[in-house]
Scaffold this active site. Structure first.
Site, PDB file in Angstrom:
ATOM      1  N   ASP A   1     -20.339 -39.835   7.985  1.00  0.00           N
ATOM      2  CA  ASP A   1     -20.054 -39.460   6.591  1.00  0.00           C
ATOM      3  C   ASP A   1     -18.586 -39.658   6.240  1.00  0.00           C
ATOM      4  O   ASP A   1     -18.037 -38.941   5.412  1.00  0.00           O
ATOM      5  CB  ASP A   1     -20.460 -38.002   6.352  1.00  0.00           C
ATOM      6  CG  ASP A   1     -19.705 -37.033   7.253  1.00  0.00           C
ATOM      7  OD1 ASP A   1     -19.067 -37.483   8.227  1.00  0.00           O
ATOM      8  OD2 ASP A   1     -19.751 -35.825   6.968  1.00  0.00           O
TER       9      ASP A   1
ATOM     10  N   ASP B   1     -13.958 -37.505   3.861  1.00  0.00           N
ATOM     11  CA  ASP B   1     -15.222 -36.980   4.409  1.00  0.00           C
ATOM     12  C   ASP B   1     -16.140 -36.738   3.213  1.00  0.00           C
ATOM     13  O   ASP B   1     -15.771 -36.043   2.274  1.00  0.00           O
ATOM     14  CB  ASP B   1     -14.931 -35.670   5.152  1.00  0.00           C
ATOM     15  CG  ASP B   1     -16.201 -34.988   5.640  1.00  0.00           C
ATOM     16  OD1 ASP B   1     -17.210 -34.978   4.912  1.00  0.00           O
ATOM     17  OD2 ASP B   1     -16.187 -34.447   6.748  1.00  0.00           O
TER      18      ASP B   1
ATOM     19  N   LYS C   1     -12.348 -26.263  13.154  1.00  0.00           N
ATOM     20  CA  LYS C   1     -12.363 -25.364  11.992  1.00  0.00           C
ATOM     21  C   LYS C   1     -11.566 -24.077  12.237  1.00  0.00           C
ATOM     22  O   LYS C   1     -12.119 -22.964  12.266  1.00  0.00           O
ATOM     23  CB  LYS C   1     -13.802 -25.052  11.577  1.00  0.00           C
ATOM     24  CG  LYS C   1     -14.612 -26.332  11.343  1.00  0.00           C
ATOM     25  CD  LYS C   1     -15.669 -26.229  10.333  1.00  0.00           C
ATOM     26  CE  LYS C   1     -16.270 -27.574   9.952  1.00  0.00           C
ATOM     27  NZ  LYS C   1     -16.694 -28.493  11.001  1.00  0.00           N
TER      28      LYS C   1
END
Ligand code: GDD
Ligand code: MG
Length: 360
Positions: free
Chosen positions: A111, A223, A162
């Protein structure tokens, strides 16, 4: 010969409702499934064989791309019955590779739209003699990404997926989702169980003293996980801001696919793409948007930075800004859909049912 694994098994949850019937890599961007752009870019960089690691809605890939001969490359499909995560998918897809233990194998998140010099990344990997080489970019807000500090030789010091705590944010360098693995390193990933390459494999390799090499590259990078980014990527492809050999037409302010109908007096721009059988009526304005096959934008409607699903319709004088309208949905006339609005597939919104008021 260079081989690659392309990770195409995610659920695309953040792109719902578009991804309810279509896996994220198959959603059209600039007129063709997004995956077609990635494969074409890989081919241009000398990749000859791509293993597609699929899981969610896995059955739709092969009927479209076949054995890859139309693209001038070989495609192999490996499907996980249960999603194995990024690392598990890489491990399982590697069974279909023919590369030797020391050969470089590219891995792409499915992606990412980027102008990265892919062959240059492979060269950097070989020069560094690394176990894994990672494409890194910089992000203003790294919390949605993998954080990857390096030393001044490019050696990766740490990998934090993250990061949530402010103390963890020690750099603005993030994992850009393209790697070169030495083939034998893939074989060390445990088989047959879910593994996250970001949360498990990279930290373990670092703890074991392996050389992970980061290449910071600031070319175009996006992204496409969120609707606004997906729509922007499509518009940038249409306008040629990022090049793709798979663009089905010349670059420009808009792209009409064969069979698109645009009435005199309609205004298109900002990298809009209008799909086959889609209809834009007189006085309508469509800017920076994706209008999928068979969709209709009625007279006087205005659509900005949005994605209109296949066979959906936007009624007269309705304004749609930064929104996603699902496949087969009908938005009546005189509505105002604003940033972040998502109309579910097959939904019916009556005339004048949704208004935007900044005051309440
Ligand atoms: N086959 C398979 N199986 N593919 C998967 C699976 C799985 O179980 N899970 C995820 N993928 C694929 C997705 O389809 C996508 O192409 C890629 O792996 C990454 O998954 P995302 O869900 O898009 O991850 P992300 O965007 O939150 O984070 C990743 O990308 C960031 C860059 O955009 C991480 O790699 C971050 O470290 C990175 O910064
Ligand atoms: Mg992603």
């Amino acid at each position: 010969m260079t081989e690659a694994i392309l990770l195409a098994g995610g659920k695309g949850s953040r792109l719902r409702p578009v991804t309810l019937h279509t896996p994220k890599p198959m959603v059209p961007a600039a007129g063709v499934p997004f995956l077609a752009h990635q494969l074409a870019r890989a081919k241009a960089a000398g990749v000859t064989h791509v293993v597609l690691a699929t899981s969610y809605l896995a059955e739709v890939f092969e009927p479209y791309f076949g054995d890859g001969s139309a693209l001038g490359m070989r495609l192999t499909y490996v499907t996980e019955d249960q999603p194995l995560g990024t690392g598990g998918a890489i491990r399982s897809a590697a069974d279909a590779l023919t590369s030797g233990p020391a050969d470089p194998v590219l891995v792409f998140n499915g992606d990412i739209l980027t102008g990265l010099d892919i062959a240059g990344l492979v060269d950097a990997h070989q020069r560094a003699g690394a176990a894994v080489t990672l494409h890194l970019t910089r992000a203003d807000d790294p919390r949605e990404y993998g954080l990857v500090p390096t030393d001044d030789t490019g050696r990766v010091l740490d990998f934090t997926e993250k990061p949530q705590h402010p103390d963890e944010i020690v750099t603005d360098q993030i994992n850009a989702g393209c790697y070169v693995f030495r083939r034998e390193v893939i074989d060390t990933i445990p088989a047959g169980r879910p593994v996250s390459v970001e949360r498990e494999t990279f930290p373990q390799l670092l703890a074991a003293g392996a050389l992970l090499h980061g290449v910071v590259d600031r070319t175009y990078w996006l992204d496409l996980g969120r609707p606004a980014c997906f729509v922007k990527a499509s518009a940038d492809l249409v306008r040629g801001i990022v090049a793709s050999p798979a663009l089905p037409g010349p670059t420009g302010e808009y792209l009409l696919l064969p069979g698109a109908q645009v009435a005199d007096g309609a205004k298109l721009g900002g990298g809009t793409v209008v799909g086959a059988g889609a209809r834009i009526e007189a006085g309508a304005v469509v800017e920076g948007s994706i209008v999928l096959d068979g969709a209709r934008v009625a007279e006087g409607a205005q659509v900005y930075d949005s994605l209109l699903g296949a066979r959906s319709s936007v009624g007269r004088n309705t304004t749609v800004t930064g929104a996603v309208v699902g496949d087969d949905a009908e938005v009546g006339s005189a509505n105002e859909l604003t940033d972040g609005a998502r109309v579910w597939c097959d939904a019916r919104i009556p005339d004048a049912a949704i208004r935007f008021s900044p005051d309440c």
